[in-house]
Design a protein around this motif. Structure first.
Motif, short mmCIF file in Angstrom:
data_model
loop_
_atom_site.label_atom_id
_atom_site.label_comp_id
_atom_site.label_asym_id
_atom_site.label_seq_id
_atom_site.Cartn_x
_atom_site.Cartn_y
_atom_site.Cartn_z
N LEU A 32 6.44 -0.04 0.95
CA LEU A 32 5.89 -0.77 -0.25
C LEU A 32 4.40 -0.62 -0.61
O LEU A 32 4.11 -0.48 -1.67
N ILE A 33 3.59 -0.86 0.33
CA ILE A 33 2.15 -0.93 0.12
C ILE A 33 1.71 0.46 -0.14
O ILE A 33 1.26 0.85 -1.29
N MET A 34 2.17 1.50 0.61
CA MET A 34 1.68 3.07 0.45
C MET A 34 2.29 3.68 -0.51
O MET A 34 1.77 4.20 -1.60
N GLY A 35 3.62 3.32 -0.69
CA GLY A 35 4.45 3.87 -1.69
C GLY A 35 4.17 3.45 -3.19
O GLY A 35 4.21 4.27 -4.15
N ARG A 36 4.04 2.20 -3.28
CA ARG A 36 3.73 1.57 -4.84
C ARG A 36 2.44 2.16 -5.10
O ARG A 36 2.15 2.56 -6.36
N PHE A 37 1.32 2.29 -4.24
CA PHE A 37 0.05 2.64 -4.86
C PHE A 37 0.34 4.35 -5.01
O PHE A 37 -0.31 4.59 -5.84
N ALA A 38 0.93 4.96 -4.24
CA ALA A 38 1.04 6.39 -4.40
C ALA A 38 1.87 6.73 -5.63
O ALA A 38 1.37 7.72 -6.72
N ASP A 39 2.76 5.86 -5.99
CA ASP A 39 3.55 6.15 -7.50
C ASP A 39 2.65 5.75 -8.66
O ASP A 39 2.65 6.70 -9.43
N PHE A 89 -5.65 -2.53 -5.13
CA PHE A 89 -4.14 -2.56 -5.97
C PHE A 89 -3.34 -3.34 -5.55
O PHE A 89 -2.22 -4.03 -6.50
N HIS A 90 -3.15 -3.95 -4.44
CA HIS A 90 -2.24 -4.99 -3.96
C HIS A 90 -2.75 -6.46 -3.91
O HIS A 90 -2.06 -7.46 -3.35
N GLN A 91 -3.90 -6.72 -4.33
CA GLN A 91 -4.69 -8.00 -4.38
C GLN A 91 -4.14 -8.57 -5.50
O GLN A 91 -4.20 -8.07 -6.78
#
Length: 98
Positions: A32-39, A89-91
């Motif tokens: 979820l962390i890497m994938g959402r950022f990559a999306d 991106f996730h904060q």
């Protein structure tokens, strides 16, 4: 289901592979962390930024998760603008509505 919301049809082979690897890391949390950022960002990363992101993909999940959650500090060789961008991106400054 991978969780991805982005199509890879418009991506070159390297970015397709990186997007796939972002969503298939091993633990769901890091997917979820890497994938959402990559999306959100894979299409805009420069070649140098893509190099840095691919290095982060190689980091073991438990280590990268500790860095992202501030449990431990990221080593200087991984503390790149791309890493800081992914972390930001996730904060969230407020509660997240589900």
């Amino acid at each position: 289901m991978t969780g991805t919301t982005r199509t890879s049809a418009d991506l070159d082979p390297r970015r397709r592979r990186t997007l796939y690897r972002s969503w298939h890391r091993g633990t769901r949390e890091m997917d979820l962390i890497m994938g959402r950022f990559a999306d959100a960002e894979i299409g805009t990363l420069t070649e140098e930024e893509l190099d840095d992101f691919e290095l982060l993909i190689e980091v073991p999940d438990r280590d990268l998760f500790r860095w992202i959650t501030d449990e431990t500090e990221a080593p200087s060789n991984y503390d790149t603008p791309v890493y800081r961008r992914m972390k930001a991106f996730h904060q969230h400054g407020a509660p997240v509505d589900l």
